[in-house]
Design a protein around this motif. Structure first.
Motif, PDB file in Angstrom:
ATOM      1  N   GLU C  67       1.014  -1.713   0.095  1.00 22.84           N
ATOM      2  CA  GLU C  67       0.351  -0.368  -0.260  1.00 22.84           C
ATOM      3  C   GLU C  67       1.196   0.973   0.070  1.00 22.84           C
ATOM      4  O   GLU C  67       0.373   2.273  -0.988  1.00 22.84           O
ATOM      5  N   GLU C  93     -10.532  -6.652   7.513  1.00 22.71           N
ATOM      6  CA  GLU C  93     -11.919  -6.330   6.649  1.00 22.71           C
ATOM      7  C   GLU C  93     -12.612  -6.562   7.621  1.00 22.71           C
ATOM      8  O   GLU C  93     -13.369  -5.108   7.722  1.00 22.71           O
ATOM      9  N   THR C 111      -5.004  -0.707   5.168  1.00 25.45           N
ATOM     10  CA  THR C 111      -6.478  -0.338   4.499  1.00 25.45           C
ATOM     11  C   THR C 111      -6.982  -1.397   3.905  1.00 25.45           C
ATOM     12  O   THR C 111      -8.729  -0.815   3.582  1.00 25.45           O
ATOM     13  N   ASN C 113      -6.134  -1.690   1.094  1.00 25.85           N
ATOM     14  CA  ASN C 113      -6.878  -1.425  -0.770  1.00 25.85           C
ATOM     15  C   ASN C 113      -5.919  -2.376  -1.379  1.00 25.85           C
ATOM     16  O   ASN C 113      -5.951  -1.809  -2.664  1.00 25.85           O
TER      17      ASN C 113
END
Lengths: 190, 663, 284
Positions: C67, C93, C111, C113
Motif C-alpha cells: 500500500e 476487513e 487499509t 486497498n
C-alpha cells in the motif's frame, strides 16, 4: 437470534472461548461426520474431526483436555476441505488452529507433535532473524531441535546442484520491525 | 361527550409479567373521556367478556378499548361482545399491549409507561369512531384450483362432489403431477399409478370439473367470493376436439431424441408427445422449442399423418377470463438437481441420480420397464448407495429445513432395489431417521431388518469415479467418524424438496405471503393451516411445505371443505374498512374536484365516476366514487387526494391525527 | 500493464524455477512485475499453527508495504502466500478492532486497498492473447492439479469452483494440451509435512500421482510450490510407498505455458526438477 456470549473467564470451556474470541458456535455442529469423511488425514488421527468437535461441544474440562492432548490437532494440515463442505458452515479448520494454540499455551501438546512443532519453530526462527525464510537455516535448526540429524541428507546435495539451495540468507531492511512483530505476538511462547 | 371504557388484559403472564397492568388501569382512569378502567387476567374468557358487556350497560359507554393482544387475534371476539351489549361493534378498538409492548421489552417502568401510552392513543381514536356496518357482497360459486397433481385433483373432486363448479388448471400437458411419476408408495408399496389414475379419470369426467391443461394463471383481480382470473391456455398446436389420441403423429415424428421430462431425462420422447401413456387428457402437444418445423420451417409430418386433421400449426395461446369465488393453490414442489452438488461432481456423473430419477428406473412404465439398469451403460448395479439429506438440513446449500419425505422414500428405494436385485448391496447414509407416521417406522425397520439394507449414520463428503465405479467417501459417526469408502455402481441422492419454480411470482400475482424458501405461507401455523392471509385463497400440498401423499390428500380435502363452507352462503359480509369520498350539501357536494388522480393510483380499479346532475338533468359536477365491493382499504387514494376528499372508514385522517396528537 | 509482485520465500530457493518462469512469461506477455519493497515472509503454514495474531501480522506487513508503494494489486504466484495474504486481508476487513491491534503490532497502517491475485487469475486476463502466441503446442495429456490453497476457503478467495476447478484446464487447453478429467484436483498433498511427516506426504501425494497416471496424464501441472516439491522432490518416497516407478513430471503452469509459447527451457528453470521434466514430443 442467539444470545450474546458472555466474556469467558479463564476457567471457561474451549467452546465458550471459541464462541467469544473466534465467533464460532460449536452448537451448530450436528455430528454428521462430513468433515471426517473428507479429511485427508482422518485415518491417521486419534480423534477424527467430528469427534474433536463432539468433545468440545460437551464443555467438560476432562473432555477439553482430551482434545488438547490429542495428536489429531497437530495432524490437521489446514487444507480447509472440512470447512468448505460443512453443511452447517462450521469453520472446522479454524477450530483446529484455535485448539492448537490453547494446547501450546497449557503445555499439553502431544509427544508425537514434537517434530511438527520443532519444524514450525525453526521456520519462524528463520524469518524472525532475517525477515525471509532461509531454507538451509530452517533445515539445520529443525535437525537440531528434532535430533533427526540424518534425515534427508541425500536430498540437500541434489537440491544444491539444481540451484534450489542458496547458501546465504536474504536479509530484509525492516528486520527490527520483524523482531517487534514477533515480540508483540508470539512473545515468550517458544 | 364520550364515555369510554378501558379493559386491560394480563394475557396470563404474557402481558402481566412485564407490564404492571393494575397501574396501567389506574392511570388510564385519569384520561379525559374515560369513565371506566379495569384490569383482568384473561379478558377474552367468558367472565372477561361479561365484564365488558356489563360495563357498557352500567356506565352507558359510548366506546370501548380493550388493551390486550393483536387485533388479528381477538378483535372479532371483543367486537362481538360489544355488539351483544347493544353497541355498534366498530366502536370497540384494541390497544396491542402484547406484540407491541410486553413481548418486545424488558420488565421496567418504561414498559408500563408505553402500555399506558398505547391505550391513551386508542382512547383518542375511539372518541372519533363512528358506527359502521359490514358490507355485503355476493359469492360466485365456482372454484379455481391451480395445479393438477394429487393435491389439486383431490381438492377439485371434493369441491365438485359438494356440488360446486371447479376449474382445474395444470401447466403441463397432463394432470397427475409428481405422483404419476412414482413407482410404488410408502409404507404399503402399492403402485402409485394404480391408485392415482382412477382419480385422474374421475376428475376429467366429473360434470362439475372443467379441466384446463397446458394452461397457467396470467392475472388475478378481485377478492373473496368475487375473483376474476385470467388463464393463459398455451397453444398445443393440436385441436383437442378433433384429436382422437390415436398416437400416429407421435410414431411418425422424426425427432425422437428429446430428453423426456416425465422420465426425468432418463428416456427420450418425440417433439409431438403425450407425457405418459395414462395422461389425462390423452391428447398430444407439440414442443415448439424442439419441433423440426418450428426450428427449420420444414417437416409437418404429423400434420400429413393425422387422420382427423387435428394438427394446428396456426393455433395461438388463448386468454380466458373466469369469475371464481375461491382459489385452491396446489402447485406442488420440485427437487434439487444433482448439479447443485459440487462435492458429488456438479452433476457430471450419469450414475449419480436423484430420487425422482430412481422412481422412474424402478417404475414398470419407466425407461427400463422397471428393470434395475444404471443410466451410464445399462449395467445392473450390484451396489447402490442412497444418500439421505442431500441438500436438506444444509444451510450451506440454502436449505436449512428437513425435506420430510426423504427418510421414507429412501427406505422405500432401498427396499425396491433389494426386491429387484436380491444379491445386490444397498447402503443408506443418513443423519437421523424421521419416520413419524402410521406404519412408517415399522417400514424403515423392515428395510433394515428384513431386506438387509445397511444404514450408516454419517454424511457423504465426496463422490468420484474410478474405473467405471463411483467411490463414495463417507464417515460412520457411530464408529467415531471413521472414514468409510464404498465402491458403488450407482448413487441415489435424496435431494431436497424445494418450492416450485416461479412460486414467488405466482405468490405476488395472488397477494399471498411466502416464506424465505418461496413456499406459500399459511395464515396461522396451527389454527389456519390451509388458509392464506388472502381471504378466499387456500393451500393444498407441497406448495406450502414438504409433504407426503397422505398429508397432501388430507390437506386438499381440508381446503375443499373451506371452499364448500364459503360456497354454502349466498353472500359474504366484509369489514367496512373502505375508502369513501366525502359528500357535502349543495352547492359544494364534495371537496372532490374530479381530478381522478385516485383512479390511476388505485391498485384494485375500485374508483368510478359519479355525475351530479341538476333537476333539469344538466351536469353540475363529476365526482370520484368508491366501489365498496372492490375497495381493499389500502389507502393509496387517500394519500394521492389533493383536496383531502377521500378517507378510509375506521382509519380516517381525523382519527389518525387524534392518535398522534395525544402523544 | 503493471502489477505488484510478491514472489515469497520459496521462489527464492527451492522453487526458483517458479519465479524464473513467472518472470519469463510476464516479459513475453508484456506484463511489468513491480516487486513489493522490502517484502518479508508471509508466515506460510507455520505461523497460524502457533499464534493467530502472528499469522495475521506477517501478511499485514506485506500488505502495508505494498500500500505504501501505491500498489493496488499483488500477484502472489505461491499458492500458500496467496492464501495467507488474501485470508489476512479478509479477516482484517471483517474485524476492524483486530485490524487496529495488528496495525499497532506492525507499526504501519493497513487499509485493505490491495487485491491479492494468483497466477491463474492473472494469466486468465491474457486468454485472448495466449492462443495466438502458441509456438510449440504443449501436445500432451495433462492433469491440472490445483491443491487446497488456491480454492479454499472459497468464501474468502472467491476463485473458481471449490471442487473441480477449471481455470488451469482452460489455460492448458489453450496451450495445446489435453486436460484429463481426474479426481484429485483439489486434494491435499501433505503440504508442510514434507520434512516432518514424510510418511504422510508420501501417502497423500502418492494418491494424487497415481490418480493422474491412471487417468492417462503425461504431466502434472501445478500452481503451488508446496505441491510441486512434494510431488517432485518426494517422488522416491512416493514410488517406494506405491511400489511403482512413476516418472510423470510435475510442471508449473508458467513453465508449461512458457514452453508452448516457445520460451527456452532453461530460462523456465526446467533443469531444476528432480523428476526430469523433458517432455518428449507427443506422437502425432
Amino acid at each position: 437470534m442467539s444470545s450474546a456470549p458472555h466474556a469467558p473467564a479463564p476457567g471457561d470451556s474451549l467452546a465458550a472461548r471459541l464462541r467469544h474470541e473466534a465467533g464460532i458456535n460449536l452448537n451448530h455442529c450436528y455430528q454428521c461426520g462430513k468433515c471426517a469423511a473428507g479429511c485427508p488425514v482422518a485415518e491417521d488421527m486419534d480423534n477424527t474431526s467430528c469427534q474433536t468437535l463432539r468433545l468440545l461441544q460437551m464443555e467438560r474440562p476432562e473432555l477439553d483436555r482430551r482434545v488438547l492432548e490429542s495428536e489429531a490437532i497437530w495432524l490437521c494440515l489446514g487444507c480447509e476441505t472440512c470447512s468448505t463442505r460443512c453443511p452447517q458452515e462450521v469453520e472446522v479448520a479454524k477450530v483446529m488452529d484455535y485448539v492448537r494454540e490453547a494446547s501450546l499455551a497449557l503445555d499439553l501438546a502431544h509427544p508425537r507433535s514434537r517434530d511438527i512443532l520443532a519444524f514450525h519453530r525453526a521456520f519462524l526462527d528463520s524469518i524472525r532473524a532475517t525477515g525471509r525464510l532461509f531454507e538451509i537455516g530452517l533445515v539445520a535448526n529443525y535437525k537440531l531441535r528434532s535430533r533427526h540429524l540424518l534425515k534427508d541428507v541425500n536430498l540437500a546435495p541434489k537440491m544444491y546442484v539444481r540451484g534450489k539451495l542458496p547458501l546465504l540468507p536474504h536479509f530484509i531492511k525492516g528486520r527490527s520491525g520483524m523482531k517487534r512483530i514477533f515480540q508483540l505476538t508470539l512473545g515468550r511462547k517458544r | 361527550m364520550s364515555r369510554i371504557g378501558v379493559f386491560t388484559c394480563h394475557c396470563g403472564e404474557n402481558i402481566g409479567a412485564t407490564v404492571d397492568c393494575a397501574k396501567v388501569a389506574e392511570r388510564t382512569r385519569n384520561v379525559p373521556g374515560v369513565v371506566h378502567s379495569v384490569d383482568y387476567k384473561y379478558m377474552c374468557s367468558d367472565p372477561g367478556q361479561s365484564m365488558i358487556k356489563e360495563a357498557i350497560k352500567e356506565h352507558g359507554l359510548t366506546g370501548v378499548v380493550v388493551a390486550a393482544c393483536s387485533p388479528r387475534m381477538h378483535e372479532p371476539t371483543f367486537r362481538n361482545a360489544v355488539e351483544e351489549a347493544g353497541l355498534n361493534p366498530y366502536l370497540c378498538e384494541m390497544a396491542n399491549l402484547r406484540e407491541h409492548c410486553s413481548w418486545v421489552h424488558e420488565k421496567n417502568d418504561a414498559t408500563t409507561d408505553k402500555a399506558a401510552d398505547l391505550i391513551r392513543v386508542m382512547v383518542e381514536k375511539v372518541k372519533h369512531n363512528t358506527p359502521l356496518h359490514p358490507i355485503r357482497v355476493p359469492v360466485t360459486k365456482r372454484a379455481l384450483v391451480l395445479g393438477g397433481g394429487i393435491a389439486g385433483i383431490q381438492a377439485a373432486l371434493d369441491i365438485a362432489n359438494a356440488g360446486h363448479k371447479v376449474v382445474l388448471v395444470e401447466k403441463s400437458p397432463s394432470i397427475g403431477g409428481h405422483m404419476s411419476q412414482l413407482s410404488e408408495t410408502f409404507p404399503t408399496l402399492d403402485c402409485s399409478q394404480c391408485i392415482l389414475t382412477p382419480r385422474m379419470v374421475e376428475a376429467a369426467r366429473h360434470p362439475n370439473i372443467t379441466l384446463m391443461t397446458y394452461a397457467e394463471l396470467e392475472k388475478l383481480e378481485g377478492f373473496i367470493g368475487n375473483f376474476k382470473a385470467t388463464i393463459r391456455r398455451k397453444a398445443r398446436q393440436v385441436d383437442e376436439k378433433l384429436c382422437t389420441g390415436c398416437g400416429l403423429c407421435i410414431t411418425k415424428c422424426p425427432n425422437k431424441k428429446i430428453p423426456d421430462e416425465f422420465n426425468e431425462g432418463l428416456g427420450k420422447r418425440s417433439a409431438i408427445y403425450v407425457p405418459f401413456p395414462q395422461a389425462v387428457p390423452n391428447k398430444p402437444v407439440i414442443d415448439k422449442t424442439n419441433c423440426t418445423f418450428y426450428k427449420s420451417g420444414k417437416c409437418k409430418v404429423c400434420e400429413k399423418m393425422c387422420p382427423t386433421g387435428a394438427i394446428r400449426f396456426d393455433q395461438q395461446d388463448e386468454l380466458v377470463t373466469l369469475d371464481v369465488g375461491a382459489i385452491v393453490l396446489a402447485t406442488g414442489f420440485k427437487v434439487m438437481r444433482t448439479d447443485k452438488f459440487p462435492e458429488y461432481g456438479y452433476g457430471k456423473y450419469a450414475d449419480v441420480i436423484d430420487g425422482l430419477q430412481f422412481e422412474r428406473l424402478a417404475s414398470a412404465s419407466g425407461p427400463t420397464l422397471g428393470v434395475m439398469k444404471r443410466p451410464s451403460d445399462g449395467k445392473e448395479p450390484e451396489t447402490v448407495v442412497f444418500v439421505a439429506c442431500s441438500g436438506s438440513r444444509d444451510r450451506a446449500k440454502g436449505v436449512p429445513y428437513c425435506s420430510k419425505i426423504c427418510c421414507m422414500y429412501t427406505a422405500k428405494h432401498a427396499m425396491l432395489y433389494k426386491h429387484k436385485m436380491h444379491h445386490g448391496k444397498a447402503y443408506v447414509f443418513y443423519m437421523d431417521i424421521r419416520s413419524g407416521g402410521k406404519d412408517y417406522d415399522e417400514f424403515v425397520r423392515r428395510a433394515i431388518e428384513e431386506d438387509d439394507v445397511k444404514y450408516i449414520r454419517g454424511r457423504v463428503s465426496r463422490i468420484y469415479e474410478e474405473d467405471g465405479q463411483l467411490i463414495v467417501k463417507g464417515a460412520d459417526t457411530l464408529m467415531g467418524g471413521e472414514p468409510v469408502e464404498i465402491k458403488a455402481d450407482m448413487v441415489v441422492l435424496a435431494t431436497a424438496v424445494q418450492a416450485q419454480d416461479g412460486s414467488e411470482e405466482l405468490a405476488q400475482k395472488l397477494h399471498v405471503s411466502y416464506d424465505p424458501y418461496h413456499f406459500f405461507a399459511e395464515s396461522h401455523p396451527k389454527l389456519k393451516p390451509v388458509e392464506t392471509n388472502t381471504a378466499g385463497i387456500y393451500l393444498a400440498g407441497a406448495c406450502q411445505a414438504p409433504r407426503d401423499i397422505p398429508e397432501t390428500v388430507a390437506q386438499a380435502s381440508g381446503a375443499a371443505a373451506k371452499v364448500a363452507a364459503l360456497f354454502s352462503r349466498d353472500e359474504l359480509t366484509r369489514e367496512p374498512v373502505v375508502a369513501v369520498v366525502n359528500r357535502l350539501p349543495a352547492p359544494t357536494f364534495s371537496y372532490c374536484v374530479g381530478c381522478f388522480l385516485c383512479q390511476s393510483a388505485c391498485p384494485y380499479q375500485a374508483i368510478e365516476a359519479e355525475e351530479i346532475r341538476g333537476r333539469d338533468g344538466t351536469l353540475i359536477k363529476t365526482l370520484a366514487k368508491v366501489n365498496a365491493g372492490l375497495c381493499q382499504g389500502c389507502g393509496t387514494c387517500v394519500s394521492t387526494c389533493r383536496t383531502k376528499a377521500i378517507d378510509i372508514q375506521g382509519f380516517s385522517n381525523e382519527q389518525i391525527f387524534a392518535e398522534l396528537m395525544t402523544l | 500493464m503493471k502489477i505488484g509482485y510478491y514472489p515469497g520465500c520459496s521462489l527464492l530457493g527451492s522453487s526458483r524455477e517458479f519465479d524464473e518462469s513467472v518472470r519469463a512469461l510476464a516479459q513475453a506477455l508484456g506484463l511489468e512485475l513491480v516487486e513489493v519493497p522490502d517484502w518479508s515472509c508471509c508466515g506460510a503454514s507455520s505461523a497460524h499453527v502457533l499464534d493467530h495474531r502472528l499469522a495475521l501480522a506477517l501478511p499485514a506487513r506485506i500488505l502495508a508495504q505494498a500500500e505504501a508503494a501505491g500498489l493496488t494489486e499483488i500477484l502472489a504466484p505461491c499458492a500458500a502466500c496467496y492464501n495467507r495474504l488474501a485470508t489476512a486481508r479478509d479477516t482484517l476487513e471483517k474485524d476492524p478492532a483486530l485490524a487496529r491491534d495488528i496495525e499497532a503490532v506492525i507499526g504501519q497502517p493497513v487499509t485493505g486497498n490491495v487485491r491479492i491475485v494468483n497466477v491463474l487469475e492473472v494469466l486468465d486476463r491474457f486468454r485472448d492473447v495466449i492462443p495466438g502466441r502458441i509456438a510449440k503446442p504443449f501436445a500432451h495429456k495433462v492433469a491440472c492439479y490445483y491443491g487446497c490453497l488456491l480454492v479454499r476457503p472459497a468464501k474468502v478467495l472467491k476463485f473458481d469452483r471449490p471442487e473441480d476447478p477449471r481455470s488451469m484446464d482452460r489455460l492448458m487447453a489453450a496451450a495445446g494440451a489435453e486436460p484429463r478429467e481426474w479426481n484429485f484436483k483439489t486434494e491435499c498433498c501433505g503440504a508442510a509435512f514434507s520434512v516432518t511427516r514424510t510418511d504422510l506426504v508420501a501417502k497423500m501425494s502418492g494418491k494424487i500421482v497415481a490418480d493422474a497416471v491412471r487417468h492417462g496424464a503425461e504431466a502434472i501441472i501445478v500452481a503451488c510450490p508446496m505441491c510441486q516439491s512434494n510431488l517432485d522432490m518426494r517422488r522416491p518416497e512416493i514410488n517406494a510407498r506405491l511400489g511403482a516407478e512413476h516418472t510423470i513430471p510435475v510442471l508449473f503452469i508458467t513453465q508449461a505455458l512458457g514452453l508452448a509459447m516457445g520460451i527456452d527451457a532453461t530460462k523456465l528453470g526446467l533443469q531444476r526438477h528432480m523428476v526430469p521434466a523433458v517432455m518428449t514430443p507427443a506422437a502425432v
